[in-house]
Design a protein around this motif. Structure first.
Motif, PDB file in Angstrom:
ATOM      1  N   MET A 172     -13.768   8.487  39.428  1.00  0.00           N
ATOM      2  CA  MET A 172     -13.635   9.139  38.128  1.00  0.00           C
ATOM      3  C   MET A 172     -14.662  10.232  37.878  1.00  0.00           C
ATOM      4  SD  MET A 172     -11.056   7.875  36.879  1.00  0.00           S
ATOM      5  CE  MET A 172      -9.959   6.501  37.075  1.00  0.00           C
ATOM      6  N   CYS A 173     -15.706  10.275  38.681  1.00  0.00           N
ATOM      7  CA  CYS A 173     -16.778  11.252  38.456  1.00  0.00           C
ATOM      8  C   CYS A 173     -16.315  12.651  38.865  1.00  0.00           C
ATOM      9  CB  CYS A 173     -17.990  10.852  39.289  1.00  0.00           C
ATOM     10  SG  CYS A 173     -19.307  12.080  39.273  1.00  0.00           S
ATOM     11  N   PRO A 174     -16.553  13.661  38.032  1.00  0.00           N
ATOM     12  CA  PRO A 174     -16.105  15.010  38.406  1.00  0.00           C
ATOM     13  C   PRO A 174     -16.729  15.482  39.711  1.00  0.00           C
ATOM     14  CG  PRO A 174     -17.614  15.073  36.514  1.00  0.00           C
ATOM     15  CD  PRO A 174     -17.226  13.647  36.728  1.00  0.00           C
ATOM     16  N   LEU A 175     -17.944  15.034  39.996  1.00  0.00           N
ATOM     17  CA  LEU A 175     -18.617  15.494  41.212  1.00  0.00           C
ATOM     18  C   LEU A 175     -18.524  14.466  42.343  1.00  0.00           C
ATOM     19  CD1 LEU A 175     -21.849  17.239  39.871  1.00  0.00           C
ATOM     20  CD2 LEU A 175     -19.504  17.980  39.788  1.00  0.00           C
ATOM     21  N   TYR A 208     -27.551  15.030  40.681  1.00  0.00           N
ATOM     22  CA  TYR A 208     -26.408  15.927  40.445  1.00  0.00           C
ATOM     23  C   TYR A 208     -25.714  15.582  39.126  1.00  0.00           C
ATOM     24  CZ  TYR A 208     -26.725  16.428  45.587  1.00  0.00           C
ATOM     25  OH  TYR A 208     -27.153  16.607  46.871  1.00  0.00           O
ATOM     26  N   CYS A 209     -26.005  14.397  38.624  1.00  0.00           N
ATOM     27  CA  CYS A 209     -25.278  13.878  37.458  1.00  0.00           C
ATOM     28  C   CYS A 209     -25.307  14.856  36.282  1.00  0.00           C
ATOM     29  CB  CYS A 209     -25.891  12.545  37.036  1.00  0.00           C
ATOM     30  SG  CYS A 209     -25.134  11.850  35.576  1.00  0.00           S
ATOM     31  N   LEU A 210     -24.136  15.098  35.715  1.00  0.00           N
ATOM     32  CA  LEU A 210     -24.022  16.019  34.584  1.00  0.00           C
ATOM     33  C   LEU A 210     -24.170  15.297  33.254  1.00  0.00           C
ATOM     34  CD1 LEU A 210     -20.821  17.986  35.725  1.00  0.00           C
ATOM     35  CD2 LEU A 210     -23.208  18.560  36.177  1.00  0.00           C
ATOM     36  N   ARG A 211     -24.255  13.991  33.329  1.00  0.00           N
ATOM     37  CA  ARG A 211     -24.324  13.149  32.116  1.00  0.00           C
ATOM     38  C   ARG A 211     -23.100  13.366  31.236  1.00  0.00           C
ATOM     39  NH1 ARG A 211     -30.643  12.986  31.340  1.00  0.00           N
ATOM     40  NH2 ARG A 211     -31.059  12.164  33.407  1.00  0.00           N
ATOM     41  N   CYS A 212     -21.952  13.400  31.890  1.00  0.00           N
ATOM     42  CA  CYS A 212     -20.715  13.554  31.128  1.00  0.00           C
ATOM     43  C   CYS A 212     -20.245  12.204  30.598  1.00  0.00           C
ATOM     44  CB  CYS A 212     -19.629  14.182  31.997  1.00  0.00           C
ATOM     45  SG  CYS A 212     -19.044  13.105  33.309  1.00  0.00           S
ATOM     46  N   GLY A 213     -20.699  11.126  31.218  1.00  0.00           N
ATOM     47  CA  GLY A 213     -20.358   9.790  30.728  1.00  0.00           C
ATOM     48  C   GLY A 213     -19.020   9.260  31.206  1.00  0.00           C
ATOM     49  N   ALA A 214     -18.294  10.039  32.027  1.00  0.00           N
ATOM     50  CA  ALA A 214     -16.955   9.609  32.456  1.00  0.00           C
ATOM     51  C   ALA A 214     -16.996   8.267  33.184  1.00  0.00           C
ATOM     52  CB  ALA A 214     -16.339  10.670  33.360  1.00  0.00           C
ATOM     53  N   CYS A 215     -17.995   8.085  34.029  1.00  0.00           N
ATOM     54  CA  CYS A 215     -18.055   6.864  34.839  1.00  0.00           C
ATOM     55  C   CYS A 215     -18.195   5.621  33.969  1.00  0.00           C
ATOM     56  CB  CYS A 215     -19.192   6.942  35.846  1.00  0.00           C
ATOM     57  SG  CYS A 215     -20.778   7.358  35.117  1.00  0.00           S
ATOM     58  N   LEU A 216     -18.924   5.759  32.874  1.00  0.00           N
ATOM     59  CA  LEU A 216     -19.153   4.585  32.033  1.00  0.00           C
ATOM     60  C   LEU A 216     -17.844   4.096  31.419  1.00  0.00           C
ATOM     61  CD1 LEU A 216     -22.449   5.602  30.199  1.00  0.00           C
ATOM     62  CD2 LEU A 216     -22.193   4.203  32.238  1.00  0.00           C
TER      63      LEU A 216
HETATM   64  S1  SF4 Z   1     -19.178  10.624  35.849  1.00  0.00           S
HETATM   65 FE1  SF4 Z   1     -20.574  11.492  37.387  1.00  0.00          FE
HETATM   66  S2  SF4 Z   1     -21.475  13.283  36.405  1.00  0.00           S
HETATM   67 FE2  SF4 Z   1     -20.538  12.063  34.769  1.00  0.00          FE
HETATM   68  S3  SF4 Z   1     -22.197  10.712  34.029  1.00  0.00           S
HETATM   69 FE3  SF4 Z   1     -21.145   9.555  35.609  1.00  0.00          FE
HETATM   70  S4  SF4 Z   1     -22.234  10.014  37.535  1.00  0.00           S
HETATM   71 FE4  SF4 Z   1     -22.850  11.544  36.003  1.00  0.00          FE
END
Ligand code: SF4
Ligand code: SF4
Lengths: 248, 422
Positions: B378-381, B318-326
């Motif tokens: 923090m992840c949008p999903l 499902y990951c959008l690769r938005c990078g928020a989690c990092l």
């Molecule tokens: S915050 Fe969620 S959607 Fe965005 S990169 Fe991380 S796991 Fe993926």
């Protein structure tokens, strides 16, 4: 009432015997009898977190037997993970003795009695252990206890997201890397020091107090490693320091 | 290499290049602060994003359950639009498709794509005698450094401006000051001519709609636009998890992605459904008007179908690769992308296990995660990385792939429990 101080051996193993001392002192001040396990399987609750959930489940009855044989009415733990495991992961394992976290014990006892506290004129930042705050929602109790202490100024973690998304301090409380002690030891002081530097120091507090003994262990290592000025205390140690006496 | 050796090498790397590296710390500090503020402001200005993200989660849940069906529909749509569609089940199949399409001795401009990093596409094309330019500024820096990206969206997040200046000075033979505007202008000058000289442009996509075959490429720099638009041939490499049912779903997914990726509104959202065409003369459709005359879309599986079958790991798709989690991970904050083998962070651990280094290679990453769960908040999903990492640890135990310190610790406890002694 007999209170089992659960996790004694784990605290010893981590080199934070001051946590055991504070727990014992508090139980005494609250008019209860502290009891200890004859034998203890140190850090047993850690197994599930490491991927050995099946094995943890298999040895759980041994641990329950040890707890019950202590003759205690309640087991009180300073470890957030331990609280979580017994109340969630292993909830279905038959057990007569309740396992509660020390902040719950303190809150219950102090709010039903008349405690006398020393003044504590310091800015104190509260850190919720992940498994206790984020995962179990035990967040009111530690705050209520700290608010009983005269002159103590309670400070919360901040994040720009709080206004935008309504996240709470326990949602964003950063982990100082406690589990790295076991899984990747050399990394732990760097993570803990960085949390102190990035997330704690800008809040300009005198003391950081955490609800997790494991987190306390990591913060302590980070403070030493980075020569940080902020005082780091496990919440039971802070309360023991300021609690003069308790009457019914 | 044995499990324990992989672990030792990983720990050495994460400490030496991540934790001990003061310059990484400085660069990360700057990036994290700026990201957090910008994202909070973006969410305040567009508060509907939070509920839109819930909707996108449902779109992704549906899409991952219907991945194969959606891939077929997307291919039909692409072919109808006069493009060509391919499915690469493995990295090797992807290489072979690219070998046929690209050939040798070509000049290629490439925009940022983690999917192409996953299979080391640039290195493969270079090994065939092609000249490949990464055109995203951060990726270009990473290419010059001959290293790998350190963040999903900001590949050179760990490189402070002072180091970039040194790197560009070496590359150009001129003295470039540590001034970000001047550094950007230098890269612009270097790359500008390459777009129009290039034979082929390669891109990834943030999302693609199955009904229209429209891919969305979100960017700020304008490099993707140029690398897609200028060369005569465009090839897109897209993971099959990026397909959503409709154009409307794709818009929603793209908006949540860019908002959480720290763009209030990105400078460009490129929508591409087919090769360039015109019907301006006698209404006769002719391909290759100003943009590419050929469009090839390569869908990559490479372990994704396996992930989708698993009740726990499928959530990683499902990951959008938005990078928020990092930006919120306490470990990433001191190690950057060294917390990872190819992908990075907790979510990257699952991706690495299935698509790049396998379970054995991902084992050290699995034991880097603190299981603190801040990433999920923090992840949008609301992707539950902790549950996936815990599942991975369970699987590592059952496959006998646990790193030595953890293994010894667990064995000691089990021994104690068996004997019932302290
Ligand atoms: S915050 Fe969620 S959607 Fe965005 S990169 Fe991380 S796991 Fe993926
Ligand atoms: S759970 Fe793991 S990946 Fe997520 S924020 Fe914590 S340490 Fe980082």
């Amino acid at each position: 009432m007999k209170v089992l101080i659960y996790g004694w051996g784990s605290a010893e193993h981590l080199g934070i015997t001051e946590v055991n001392d504070a727990m014992t002192s508090l139980v005494n001040k609250l008019g209860h009898e502290p009891v200890y396990l004859d034998d203890e399987v140190v850090c047993a609750e850690g197994l599930g977190a490491l991927g050995y959930g099946k094995q943890m489940r298999e040895i759980a009855p041994v641990l329950v037997k040890l707890m019950e044989n202590s003759g205690a009415d309640v087991a009180v733990t300073p470890f957030a993970a331990s609280y979580y495991v017994w109340n969630y992961t292993l909830k279905d394992i038959p057990r007569k003795i309740p396992v509660i976290h020390v902040v719950q014990y303190l809150h219950r006892e102090l709010s039903s009695k008349r405690p006398v506290f020393r003044e504590y004129e310091k800015r104190v930042l509260i850190h919720d252990g992940c498994r206790l705050g984020r995962y179990s929602g035990v967040v009111k109790e530690p705050r209520a206890v700290l608010k009983m202490v005269p002159k103590l100024k309670l400070v919360e973690f901040e994040h720009p997201d709080m206004e935008a998304r309504g996240t709470k301090p326990w949602d964003i409380a950063p982990c100082p890397g406690s589990w790295l002690e076991i899984t990747m030891n050399p990394l732990m002081p760097y993570v803990a020091d960085n949390v102190l530097r990035r997330d704690v120091e800008p809040l300009n507090v005198d003391v950081l107090t955490t609800t997790c003994a494991n987190g306390y262990h990591a913060f302590k290592a980070g403070k030493e490693f980075g020569h940080r000025d902020v005082e780091v205390k496990f919440i039971a140690n802070l309360v023991d320091e300021v609690l003069v006496e308790v009457s019914e | 290499m044995s499990m324990d050796r992989i672990y030792e090498e990983y720990v050495d790397r994460i400490i030496k290049f991540g934790a001990e590296n003061e310059r990484t710390r400085i660069a990360l500090d700057r990036a994290i602060d700026s990201y957090r503020k910008n994202r909070a402001n973006a969410l305040k200005k567009f508060p509907h994003t939070i509920t839109l993200a819930e909707e996108v989660r449902k779109i992704k849940e549906y899409s991952i359950s219907h991945m194969d069906e959606l891939r077929k529909s997307a291919c039909d749509a692409i072919e109808e639009n006069h493009g060509h569609c391919y499915l690469a089940k493995t990295k090797e199949q992807a290489y072979s498709i690219f070998e046929d399409l690209v050939g040798r001795n070509k000049t290629i401009v490439k925009s940022k794509s983690l999917t192409s990093e996953e299979i080391h596409l640039r290195q493969f094309l270079e090994s065939m005698g092609n000249e490949v330019y990464e055109t995203d500024l951060g990726e270009f820096i990473v290419q010059l450094l001959n290293t790998r990206p350190m963040h999903i969206l900001s590949p050179a997040i760990n490189i402070p401006r002072e180091d970039v200046a040194r790197l560009l000075s070496d590359f150009t033979g001129e003295s470039i000051p540590p001034d970000i505007a001047k550094e950007v202008a230098t890269v612009r000058k270097i790359l500008r001519e390459k777009y129009f000289k290039a034979d082929i442009g390669i891109n990834g996509a943030n999302v693609i709609s199955a009904d229209t075959g429209t891919m969305f490429i979100i960017e700020n720099e304008g490099n993707a636009r140029l690398s897609i638009g200028a060369p005569p041939v465009q090839i897109a490499l897209i993971g099959i998890e990026k397909i959503v049912p409709t154009l409307n779903d794709a818009f929603k997914t793209a908006e949540v992605t860019w908002r959480y990726a720290n763009y209030r509104i990105p400078a460009y959202v490129n929508l591409i459904s087919g090769p360039s065409k015109t019907g301006d003369i006698e209404k006769v459709t002719t391909y290759g008007a100003h943009g590419p005359r050929e469009l090839h879309v390569v869908f990559l599986d490479n372990g994704r179908s396996e992930m989708a079958k698993h009740p726990v790991y499928r959530e990683a798709l499902y990951c959008l690769r938005c990078g928020a989690c990092l930006y919120e991970c306490p470990v990433y904050a001191v190690t950057a992308g060294h917390y990872g083998q190819q992908y990075m962070g907790g979510i990257g651990t699952i991706w690495d296990a299935f698509t790049t280094v396998g379970f054995e290679g991902a084992a050290p990453e699995a034991y880097t995660c603190l299981r603190c769960g801040r990433c999920k908040v923090m992840c949008p999903l609301g992707i539950d990385t902790v549950t996936m990492v815990t599942q991975l640890r369970k699987d590592l135990v059952s496959r006998g792939l646990v790193p030595q310190p953890v293994r010894e610790f667990a064995e000691e406890i089990l021994e104690l429990a068996k004997n019932g002694v302290r």
